[in-house]
Each structure stands twice: as C-alpha cells, then as structure tokens.
Design an enzyme around this catalytic site. Structure first.
Site, PDB file in Angstrom:
ATOM      1  N   GLU A 117       0.820  -1.215   0.000  1.00 59.25           N
ATOM      2  CA  GLU A 117       0.000   0.000   0.000  1.00 59.25           C
ATOM      3  C   GLU A 117       0.855   1.267   0.000  1.00 59.25           C
ATOM      4  O   GLU A 117       1.244   1.757   1.061  1.00 59.25           O
ATOM      5  CB  GLU A 117      -0.940   0.020   1.221  1.00 59.25           C
ATOM      6  N   LYS A 159      -2.528  -2.066  -3.096  1.00 62.29           N
ATOM      7  CA  LYS A 159      -3.586  -1.193  -2.559  1.00 62.29           C
ATOM      8  C   LYS A 159      -3.177   0.265  -2.799  1.00 62.29           C
ATOM      9  O   LYS A 159      -2.569   0.891  -1.945  1.00 62.29           O
ATOM     10  CB  LYS A 159      -3.812  -1.465  -1.070  1.00 62.29           C
TER      11      LYS A 159
END
Length: 293
Positions: A117, A159
């Site tokens: 992420e 992500k």
C-alpha cells in the site's frame, strides 16, 4: 457475500464475540479471509518537506509467524506519500518503496500474502495530471524494489490510491476522467503478474469512492488485473452513523454496511448505477488532513 477479506489490528485479532468465539474464527466461518495490519506507523524523514517513512520491520518475521498461527492469511503495510511543490522527493519515494518490498519479502517467507500500500494523500490543490504523474513514479519505484527483493508478484496485492485531483483543487473532474487517469497510470507501472488491485478510498465520500471504482472498471482500456476495493472510511461511515454506539441500532448498522458492500461489489464489475440520492451520509466527505491510523 460482498466482502472477501477483513484487515484486523493486532488487538482485534485476539478479541472474542460475547459468546467466546475469537474474531478470526468468526470471520473464517463466514467464508471471509483474515488479514492483519503489521506496520507501526510513520516517522519523519529528516530534511524533507514533512515527508515520512513507515516503521515496523524489527521483529516482523516473528510477528508474521505468530499471526499466521493465529489465523491470518494476508497482511497490510501502509506507506504514505504526499504531493507538494517539493514532494514526493526521490528520497521518500525510494525509502518507502524499499521498506514496502522488505515487508513483502518477510511476509511471503512466513506464508502471508502482503498487500502493498503506497498511499499518495489527497492533501493539496494539485490537479489530476499531477497526481497521475506522481502515482506513476511511485508505483514504478515500488515494482522495481519488489523485483530487487525477489518478491513473488503473483502472491501479492496492490492497494493504491485512485488518481484524483487534490482535495483543495478548484477544478472538478468526472468519474470517467478519474477512471482513465487511474487505469493509465496502472497500465504503465503495474506488472500483469499482479493478480489484483484493491483501491483505498482516501477520504472520498462513500458514494464518490463507489462511483469512481465503477468508472475505473468501465474504462475502455485493457485491464489485466482484478480491480476491486479495500475501503475503510468509505465502507464504514453510513454504518457507524446508523449504529451511533447503541446496541438497539445493530441491525440498522448491518443493513447500511451490507448495502454499501453490495454497491462496491457491483462497482468492482462496472455494474453500479448510482441512485442520485445526494442527501445521505454516503455523500459526506470523509477527508481528514494528513490522515493516520
């Protein structure tokens, strides 16, 4: 079921229902995969314009091994980048890419799937093009680092932020423009070996996040990955409001949560037709400056 996985904090992984069932077991019994957040927050990068790097590598292998024993199957680590006149700097981009790759490698060694992420915050007045350019630079650096660290890409998820204009940008862009900019940035940087991309909501309202996810999936460019969602605020806002901390509202909260989960499930297939209802909690901005959790 419209939710495939749930990311827990450390404490949540060890909590139980009123009748003594551990949360991971409860989640698994519903056919949902258990995940765990393993980073330890951000620290300042000295000599930069307020930029940060994420910490938490020390003892990570041992923690991952324990989490795996305790029912987790995937992990999450959040790196944070910001757009200003000076940022993101090469230092911030490279340090965060490096630490994400190190984390991903450690997770895979312990049998957990890492969610990578690299979040670019929406703070600022930059336009869509600037966000797209920065997103491309950040993702390119991440995949270079993941390759350098011998990470098995087929066993990872990404992500990322959607490509949107800054929160204070005066120009408004359509969902189609957001979709095109986002998919273009991903096509230029994310290897086809990555099976899935689960977008963060990043302070968008629930409705905005769903509409943009739908537009991303309707983008006419070729998209070799599954394009889905990993929302926090944009899945929970209406449910939290419906619940308001009162036991008697539990069913209302579940209903609100289920409704938004279904909408995002449809959006993940490009099948969501917005209701046009602008007067609900789903349309409240969930933006928080310099968001940390």
């Amino acid at each position: 079921g419209h939710i495939g996985g749930i990311i827990s904090f450390h404490e949540t992984l060890y909590q139980k229902t009123d009748d003594g069932v551990l949360f991971p077991q409860l989640v698994k019994d519903k056919g949902i995969v258990v995940g765990i957040k393993v980073d330890k927050g951000v620290v300042a990068l000295a000599g930069t314009d307020g930029e940060t790097v994420t910490q938490g590598l020390d003892g990570l292998a041992e923690r991952c091994a324990q989490y795996k024993k305790d029912g987790a199957e995937f992990a999450k680590w959040r790196s944070v980048l910001r757009i200003t006149e000076k940022a993101p700097s090469t230092l911030a981009i490279e340090e965060n890419a490096w630490v994400l790759a190190r984390y991903a490698s450690i997770c895979q060694q312990q049998g957990l799937v890492p969610i990578v992420e690299p979040e670019i915050l929406t703070d600022g007045s930059h336009d869509l093009q600037r966000c797209q350019h920065v997103t491309e630079k950040v993702l390119a650096a991440c995949y270079k680092a993941l390759n350098d660290h011998h990470v098995y890409l087929e066993g990872t998820l990404l992500k990322p932020n959607m490509v949107t204009a800054g929160h204070c940008c005066t120009k408004k862009y359509s969902p189609e423009e957001v979709g095109m900019a986002t998919v273009t940035a991903l096509r230029r940087t994310v290897p086809v070996a990555v099976p899935g991309i689960c977008f963060l909501s990043g302070g968008q309202s629930e409705e905005e996040a769903s509409v943009n996810l739908n537009a991303i999936n309707l983008c006419p460019l070729r998209k070799p990955w599954k394009l889905s969602f990993s929302f926090g605020r944009a899945l929970q806002a209406s449910a939290l409001l419906a619940w308001s901390g009162k036991d008697e509202n539990a069913e209302l909260a579940q209903e609100a949560y289920g409704k938004r989960a279904k909408i995002n499930s449809l959006a993940s297939k490009g099948e969501y037709s917005p209701s046009g209802d602008t007067n609900t909690a789903a349309n409240y901005s969930l933006y928080a400056e310099n968001y940390t959790y």
